[in-house]
Enzyme design. Structure first.
Site, short mmCIF file in Angstrom:
data_model
loop_
_atom_site.label_atom_id
_atom_site.label_comp_id
_atom_site.label_asym_id
_atom_site.label_seq_id
_atom_site.Cartn_x
_atom_site.Cartn_y
_atom_site.Cartn_z
N HIS A 1 0.85 -1.20 0.00
CA HIS A 1 0.00 0.00 0.00
C HIS A 1 0.88 1.23 0.00
CE1 HIS A 1 0.40 1.95 3.97
NE2 HIS A 1 0.78 0.75 4.39
N CYS A 2 0.27 2.38 -0.30
CA CYS A 2 0.98 3.65 -0.20
C CYS A 2 -0.01 4.65 0.36
CB CYS A 2 1.53 4.06 -1.56
SG CYS A 2 0.26 4.13 -2.83
N ARG A 3 -0.13 5.82 -0.28
CA ARG A 3 -1.08 6.81 0.22
C ARG A 3 -2.43 6.66 -0.48
NH1 ARG A 3 -2.11 12.28 -0.66
NH2 ARG A 3 -0.84 12.21 -2.53
N SER B 1 -5.55 2.39 0.75
CA SER B 1 -4.26 2.79 1.30
C SER B 1 -4.34 3.69 2.54
CB SER B 1 -3.41 3.44 0.20
OG SER B 1 -2.72 2.44 -0.51
N TRP B 2 -3.25 4.42 2.75
CA TRP B 2 -3.11 5.19 3.99
C TRP B 2 -4.21 6.26 4.11
CZ3 TRP B 2 -1.16 4.11 8.34
CH2 TRP B 2 -0.98 5.10 9.31
#
Lengths: 669, 184
Positions: A626-628, A655-656
């Site tokens: 995952h990322c943002r 994600s985030w």
């Protein structure tokens, strides 16, 4: 059927060169015999003194037209597949024709006759050819000026005979030519020509042309595109056979209900053959247990060993193609073929839909039947057939081999122009507009994301994606190459679209457009001619996208590795653009920049393999990336699944952004 | 060669004839075109060869520029020689076929074909300008009298038929202005 060099994509081979040389010899010989080694004779037509050009040209056109008409009508040659049809671009062809006519009358030559004229020692022919070379160079230098002009009156498909039937137009053309011959002979008389006017020769010649033109009406305008016709070795117009075929359809002997098929498969009947005629990608994504994959065109050959032995069931997503295929096979003498009512969609809805989701309650007996089917068809879904006792579709196997995740520029250059290749350029539109790989389309990678149930920047559901890629002309059988500019992650985000669609054959161009351009490979600024397609939508979610609940279950699970691909300062919580700073408890940090070299391109696979081996214990380890927003993580997903062969990688798309905004979820700093 | 024939083969290069019946020559041409369509899968073509030669020349002078140009660029991709193309071979065949026929008919004579009342230099200038226009127009229309008019016409392709009509429209419109080159 005739196979041409063009049809075999072999026009660049030495054999084709020899054939072209020989055809050129005959061409030049005919031109010289006609008198076209003389510019005075050629120009004569424009002063109504010597009409040889008209006579020779129209005779040649009519001869070839009638000849080709017979070859096509008798099914000996498949026109679009075997013969290169010139594009229809009215504006360019009209203006080009007008300028050409002026040049023709000024110079007294056209390129072919000038070759013959030069061979006859005519200096004006040689000078004319020099001019032709200069004119071509001039066109290359001014090509850009014509880009939008030549799109006027341009058609994706070649247009024939201004919409008339080809036989009707051919007859009118022949009549016009015969009239023109007589006019030409008459008009030449004052200058001492016209010696064929009223001669038995011209009468007989005219009559012969007319007879052939009329005879073309008894043949079909175009050979049927199916290979069945030649395979059968007999025309498809046998009335009796058609009647029995229609009677069979009337008696509903041509289809089988999904429930009956499900029961028979469940019982393991050995004389039952189920054939999936969808694309290889769709077949690979899901198929009825025990089904084999055969493309429509290969059916007669592949099913020949099973002709009139046991029962053959054809299915696709819907019913149209299998029904047409069944009728064709019936004409070929297959008495044992039927198709699945309501197609695969019907099979899923009627047999495999969970009892709990049905609109009408089922009795206990029916519910048990559905559950038995579900266990048989879903629980033991085989990744690849054929099962024992089922014939294989061919020596190559039914599932197309997947192309590598990264393809090289020369790989792409070799395939440029193939009809089954779709190139997607994800650079900003101004860059695309100035210069791009010929045939590529420009795509903003964000076009495939949107709000899904309150979550922003989510990859859209597969039915929406199917519609969007259809508009781009992508078909399930196409090979898709995504061309990144400065950011590889833009290409891998588009790749997630194809992953979700179950479209196996997609790849990223290694080095992107920068490398392509640096290698001086062909580019242009033209918009590609693309026909929209109809990409079938996949039902249900994909197998790799996970939501926060699934990720939460992984927190504290020692086996699963959660890879956070954001920059290190965001991971540590020193910086934050979100509701909360920090990271998912237990996650490891691998910023996407660390997978890129100084030019922003992916590092060599060996280097990447070593880096991820240090983070993830084995290729079988469950991984969540995952990322943002899901964008950067698509790059890591691509590296792990397509380049390094990790088998169990999930993508937390929300994600985030979502994780930080849900106060109930744990955060670590 | 008799006297009458000699007179006809004067500096204007007008042949004494001995040409085939034009309808039979047309039949041979049509049969050749049909053979080309059925063997090569592509029709006759003549303007591609001068264009390819133009690309070859331009590449020899300015390789970088040519390989990056939008029209000739793809012909030079991957260090390919633009002359390695089947229509270049066909053009060579056309020249040789014409040469063969002209030798058989004793019709070879180095000359500039023109009306006796018209100067050689002026005739060559017209041939050069005409050639430039034809070369340019052939690229614009993607073919010449061979590739578009004959081949496309035989396949009844609408765009090629339009090209054929326009060649005659353009030719007849301009004929009056350049008529003097044939005045004796």
């Amino acid at each position: 059927m005739i196979e041409t060099f063009f049809g075999r994509d072999a026009l660049g081979t030495p054999a084709a060169f020899v054939a072209a040389l020989v055809i050129g010899l005959a061409f030049g010989f005919a031109l010289e015999r006609a008198g076209f080694g003389s510019s005075r004779k050629l120009a004569g037509i424009f002063y109504l003194r010597d009409m040889t050009v008209l006579k020779v040209m129209f005779t040649a056109v009519i001869t070839a037209m009638l000849g080709l008409g017979f070859f096509v009508g008798l099914g000996w040659v498949d026109l679009p597949a075997q013969v290169n049809l010139l594009e229809t671009r009215y504006a360019a062809q009209v203006l080009g024709g007008l300028i050409f006519g002026v040049g023709f009358v000024m110079g007294g030559w056209c390129p072919g006759t000038a070759a013959v004229g030069a061979a006859s020692g005519k200096l004006d022919a040689l000078v004319f050819l020099g001019g032709t070379v200069l004119g071509s160079i001039g066109f290359n230098e001014t090509f850009g000026l014509w880009q939008s002009f030549s799109e006027w009156g341009a058609y994706e498909e070649p247009q024939f005979a201004f919409g008339f039937s080809r036989a009707a137009f051919g007859l009118m053309f022949t009549l016009a030519a015969i009239a023109a011959f007589h006019f030409a002979e008459w008009v030449e008389r004052p200058a001492g020509g016209g010696k064929y006017l009223g001669t038995p020769f011209l009468k007989a010649f005219s009559l012969a042309l007319l007879v052939f033109a009329v005879a073309l009406f008894i043949l079909p305008d175009q050979a049927p595109p199916s290979p069945m016709r030649t395979a059968a070795g007999q025309p498809a117009g046998d009335v009796e056979a058609e009647q029995s075929l229609l009677a069979d359809i009337d008696a509903a002997g041509d289809h089988i209900e999904p429930e009956e098929l499900a029961d028979r498969l469940l019982r393991g009947e050995s004389d039952l053959m189920v054939v999936d005629v969808r694309s290889p990608a769709e077949y690979a994504a899901f198929h009825i247990r025990g089904a084999v994959h055969v493309p429509l065109a290969d059916l007669p050959a592949a099913l020949a060993p099973h002709k009139n032995a046991g029962l053959i069931v054809l299915y696709s997503n819907g019913m149209t193609h299998p029904a047409q295929a069944r009728d064709s096979l019936a004409r070929l003498g297959f008495q044992n073929v039927c198709f699945l009512t309501d197609g695969l969609q019907g099979f899923v809805d009627r047999c495999l839909k969970p009892v709990s989701l049905r609109d009408e309650p089922l009795g206990a007996e029916d519910a048990a039947r559905v559950n038995a089917w579900r266990v048989f068809f879903l629980a033991a879904a085989e990744p690849t057939p054929p099962a024992a006792g089922q014939p294989a579709a061919g020596p190559a196997g039914p599932v197309a081999e997947r192309i590598p995740g990264l393809v090289e520029t020369n790989w792409l250059a070799e395939r440029l122009g193939r009809p089954d290749l779709r190139i997607i350029d994800v650079r900003p539109q101004p860059e695309y507009n100035t210069s791009h790989i010929p045939g590529s389309v420009c795509l903003n990678p964000e076009s495939f994301r949107g709000v899904v149930g309150g979550l922003s920047s989510m990859l859209l559901p597969s039915d929406v994606l199917a519609r969007l890629v259809s508009l781009m002309g992508v078909k399930p059988s196409d090979t898709v190459v995504v061309v990144p500019g400065a950011a590889v992650r833009d290409a891998t985000l588009v790749g997630m679209v194809f992953e979700r669609l179950g479209h196996a054959n997609w790849a990223v161009l290694n080095g992107g457009f920068t490398k392509w351009a640096a290698e001086n490979r062909p580019v242009d600024a033209a918009l590609p001619a693309i026909q929209t397609a109809d990409y079938p939508a996949r039902t249900g979610p994909d197998a790799f996208t996970v939501d926060y609940q699934a990720v939460l279950r992984c927190v504290g699970d020692k086996r699963t590795v959660i890879v956070d691909t954001r920059p290190a300062d965001y991971f540590r919580g020193e910086k934050s653009d979100e509701a909360r700073a920090g990271h998912i408890p237990g996650a490891v940090n691998r910023p996407i920049k660390e997978d890129l070299d100084e030019n922003g391109q992916l590092k060599p696979a060996a280097e990447l393999a070593a880096a991820y081996a240090a983070l993830i214990p084995s290729k079988e380890t469950p991984v969540v990336v995952h990322c943002r927003t899901g964008h950067q993580a698509s790059q890591t997903f691509f590296i792990l699944t397509r380049l390094l062969g990790y088998e169990d990688v999930k993508w937390y798309d929300a994600s985030w952004t979502e994780w930080a905004a849900r106060p109930e979820l744990p955060v670590e700093k | 060669m008799n006297d009458e024939r000699k007179r006809d083969l004067s500096e204007t290069g007008v042949s004494a004839g001995g040409y085939w019946n034009p309808y039979l020559a047309g039949l041979l041409l049509g049969a050749t075109l049909l053979a080309s369509l059925l063997v090569l899968g592509a029709g006759l073509g003549a303007s591609a060869a001068p264009a390819r030669f133009g690309a070859w020349l331009e590449r020899a002078v300015a390789p970088e520029h040519t390989c990056n140009s939008a029209y000739f660029g793809p012909w030079c991709a991957d260090g390919q020689n633009p002359l390695t193309y089947y229509l270049v071979l066909m053009f060579a065949g056309t020249f040789l076929g014409g040469l063969f026929s002209a030798i058989l008919a004793r019709r070879i004579r180095v000359t500039t074909e023109r009306g006796r009342a018209f100067g050689t230099g002026a005739r060559l200038w017209l041939a050069l300008i005409g050639g430039c226009l034809v070369g340019y127009a052939s690229r614009l229309a993607n073919g010449c009298t061979s590739g578009q008019a004959l081949t496309g016409g035989a396949m009844l392709l609408s765009g090629s038929l339009a090209f054929m009509v326009c060649v005659f429209v353009g030719g007849y419109a301009a004929a009056w202005f350049v008529r003097r080159q044939w005045h004796d």
